[in-house]
Design an enzyme around this catalytic site. Structure first.
Site, short mmCIF file in Angstrom:
data_model
loop_
_atom_site.label_atom_id
_atom_site.label_comp_id
_atom_site.label_asym_id
_atom_site.label_seq_id
_atom_site.Cartn_x
_atom_site.Cartn_y
_atom_site.Cartn_z
N GLY A 74 0.82 -1.21 0.00
CA GLY A 74 0.00 0.00 0.00
C GLY A 74 0.84 1.24 0.00
N GLU A 141 10.81 -7.72 -2.32
CA GLU A 141 10.39 -9.11 -2.24
C GLU A 141 8.93 -9.19 -1.84
OE1 GLU A 141 12.84 -11.40 0.47
OE2 GLU A 141 11.65 -13.22 0.18
#
Ligand SMILES: [Zn+2]
Length: 176
Positions: A74, A141
């Site tokens: 986000g 990642e």
């Protein structure tokens, strides 16, 4: 631990360069043109992808603050942006895939880094519309985690609160 919120006492009006007075800790006013500057928390949208086995996808941060820490996918909403649009935009930017919003987890105040500017983090569960996720943008990642074995390094307090809330919600939903 109580957070220290850094309120920004600006000196000059961004419109006319007049002096700003401090009306209260969260509001300044220009003595020349009357412009009122409010110091509000910045709204953020967070997305927690949940798969069919109740695993969740987290992102490893590639930038400061908290570089290398795991966080909920986000980011900051853009000016005037609908929160749901911002949520989907961030998911697309950080994973490369579209998503469907499936529910609200919670909303909490937080800061962007230790003693950083104040933010409000609104966290939702989402369903990814493709398995083909890849770490993009500021993410190094992406990894699926069981809710009962989350990584140690989750630096944002609002993320921890949201994940704890989600644990409770999913636990209550499961048959006894
Ligand atoms: Zn002014």
């Amino acid at each position: 631990m109580e957070k220290i919120y850094r309120t920004p006492p600006y000196k000059f009006c961004p419109f006319c360069k007049g002096n700003l007075t401090q009306e209260d800790p969260f509001r300044q006013k220009c003595i020349e043109c009357g412009f009122v500057m409010y110091h509000n928390s910045s709204p953020c949208a967070g997305a927690v992808p949940v798969d069919e086995n109740n695993r969740i996808l987290l992102a490893k941060r590639g930038i400061e603050p908290f570089k290398g820490g795991w966080n909920i996918i986000g980011g900051f909403l853009e000016y005037g942006e609908n929160p749901m649009d911002g949520l989907k935009r961030e998911v697309k930017e950080e994973t490369g895939v579209e998503c469907k919003v499936t529910g609200l987890i919670c909303m909490y105040a937080d800061t962007y880094g230790k003693n950083g500017p104040a933010l409000i983090n609104m966290c939702f569960t989402v369903q990814l519309l493709s398995d083909n996720v890849q770490p993009l943008d500021d993410v190094t990642e992406l990894k699926w985690f069981e809710l009962n074995s989350l990584p140690d390094n989750i630096p944002f307090e609002s993320d921890l609160k949201a994940l704890n809330q989600l644990k409770k919600t999913i636990h209550e939903r499961e048959p006894a």
